[in-house]
Motif scaffolding. Structure first.
Motif, short mmCIF file in Angstrom:
data_model
loop_
_atom_site.label_atom_id
_atom_site.label_comp_id
_atom_site.label_asym_id
_atom_site.label_seq_id
_atom_site.Cartn_x
_atom_site.Cartn_y
_atom_site.Cartn_z
N THR A 1 0.85 -1.19 0.00
CA THR A 1 0.00 0.00 0.00
C THR A 1 0.89 1.23 0.00
O THR A 1 1.84 1.31 0.78
CB THR A 1 -0.91 0.03 1.24
N SER A 2 0.59 2.17 -0.87
CA SER A 2 1.41 3.39 -0.96
C SER A 2 0.51 4.62 -1.02
O SER A 2 -0.62 4.57 -1.51
CB SER A 2 2.32 3.35 -2.19
N TYR A 3 1.05 5.74 -0.52
CA TYR A 3 0.39 7.04 -0.57
C TYR A 3 1.37 8.02 -1.20
O TYR A 3 2.44 8.27 -0.64
CB TYR A 3 -0.02 7.51 0.83
N SER A 4 1.01 8.57 -2.38
CA SER A 4 1.92 9.40 -3.15
C SER A 4 1.35 10.79 -3.36
O SER A 4 0.19 10.93 -3.77
CB SER A 4 2.21 8.75 -4.51
N PRO A 5 2.14 11.85 -3.13
CA PRO A 5 1.66 13.22 -3.31
C PRO A 5 1.31 13.52 -4.76
O PRO A 5 2.00 13.08 -5.68
CB PRO A 5 2.87 14.07 -2.88
N TYR A 6 0.18 14.25 -4.96
CA TYR A 6 -0.16 14.66 -6.31
C TYR A 6 -0.56 16.12 -6.43
O TYR A 6 -0.55 16.68 -7.52
CB TYR A 6 -1.26 13.77 -6.90
N ARG A 7 -0.89 16.80 -5.31
CA ARG A 7 -1.12 18.23 -5.39
C ARG A 7 -1.18 18.85 -4.00
O ARG A 7 -1.47 18.19 -3.01
CB ARG A 7 -2.41 18.56 -6.14
N VAL A 8 -0.89 20.15 -3.96
CA VAL A 8 -0.97 20.94 -2.73
C VAL A 8 -2.36 21.58 -2.66
O VAL A 8 -2.92 21.97 -3.69
CB VAL A 8 0.12 22.03 -2.72
N GLY A 9 -2.94 21.67 -1.46
CA GLY A 9 -4.25 22.30 -1.36
C GLY A 9 -4.80 22.34 0.05
O GLY A 9 -4.19 21.84 1.00
N TRP A 10 -5.98 22.93 0.17
CA TRP A 10 -6.67 23.07 1.45
C TRP A 10 -7.68 21.93 1.63
O TRP A 10 -8.26 21.44 0.66
CB TRP A 10 -7.44 24.37 1.53
N TYR A 11 -7.89 21.55 2.87
CA TYR A 11 -8.99 20.65 3.25
C TYR A 11 -9.88 21.44 4.20
O TYR A 11 -9.42 21.92 5.25
CB TYR A 11 -8.46 19.39 3.91
N ILE A 12 -11.16 21.59 3.85
CA ILE A 12 -12.11 22.40 4.61
C ILE A 12 -13.22 21.51 5.18
O ILE A 12 -13.73 20.65 4.48
CB ILE A 12 -12.75 23.50 3.72
N TRP A 13 -13.58 21.75 6.44
CA TRP A 13 -14.75 21.06 7.00
C TRP A 13 -15.43 21.94 8.04
O TRP A 13 -14.83 22.83 8.61
CB TRP A 13 -14.36 19.70 7.58
#
Length: 225
Positions: free
Chosen positions: A211-223
């Protein structure tokens, strides 16, 4: 005629402003980083989800991982006249693409709108940080090889690491009596595949699901809460 909103500012490392007015659209304004906006303006109902698997961040040294695996299982018995497949080497084959996972850089920024009208909340990142890849144990190839295989399979653009920079600003609407939470960082895509070692006599080590997690973009997470 302006309306003044009561507000409580949560302690954080980010500067933000509250501008109160009549209810408007949820469109956001983002600047500072030349990254695509994508779904930064989507207001979620819960904080970012953390990976459930046991994964480890790949260190940023050389390729991030050795060209050969850190541990090679002992080869099977080399029978006489066995087939020769060349020098032993690692192998990885991606099989599935999962969802998006956000890893924040710096603290969560929160803003409460105590008024009876929708208000505008503006958040500005004041921390710069890097986010790299994370993988589960057993990968038999380098970080770069893993990325090339995934990009070729799923037609995506990935990076070994991305930097979320100071000074990026986003504005969203905060409903009355609600709190908007914002975290700046890097979105990563989840992938699964199989990896193993191919010996010179054409036999393989045990297959390991990766299992891998690879960066693909910079951004905000809003909730909202």
């Amino acid at each position: 005629m302006g309306i003044r909103a009561n507000r409580h500012l949560a302690t954080s490392a980010a500067a933000f402003l509250l501008c109160v007015g009549m209810a408007g659209s949820a469109a956001a304004v983002q600047n500072a980083d030349p990254t695509p906006v994508d779904d930064d303006t989507v207001v979620n109902t819960a904080p970012p989800t953390e990976p459930e698997e046991d994964v480890t961040d790949i260190p940023d040294e050389g390729n991030g991982m050795p060209d050969e695996p850190t541990y090679t299982p002992p080869p099977p018995k080399d029978w006489p006249n066995s087939e020769y497949c060349g020098p032993g080497h690692g192998y990885y084959k991606p099989s599935a693409q999962g969802g998006k996972y956000h890893r924040g850089v710096g603290p969560v920024n929160s803003n409460y709108n105590g008024s009876s009208r929708t208000a505008r909340s503006t958040f500005t990142s004041e921390v710069t940080g890097e986010v790299g890849m994370s993988v589960s144990a057993g990968l038999q190839v380098s970080r770069d090889t893993l990325l090339v295989k995934i990009e070729g399979k799923f037609d995506v653009n990935l990076s070994a690491k991305l930097t979320a920079k100071m000074g990026n600003t986003i504005s969203v609407d905060t409903p009355a009596k609600r709190t908007t939470n914002a975290k700046y960082g890097v979105y990563r895509l989840k992938h699964t595949g199989v990896s193993y070692y191919i010996y010179s006599n054409c036999q393989n080590s045990a297959h390991k699901t990766i299992t891998s997690y690879s960066p693909y973009r910079v951004g905000w997470y809003i909730w909202e809460s």
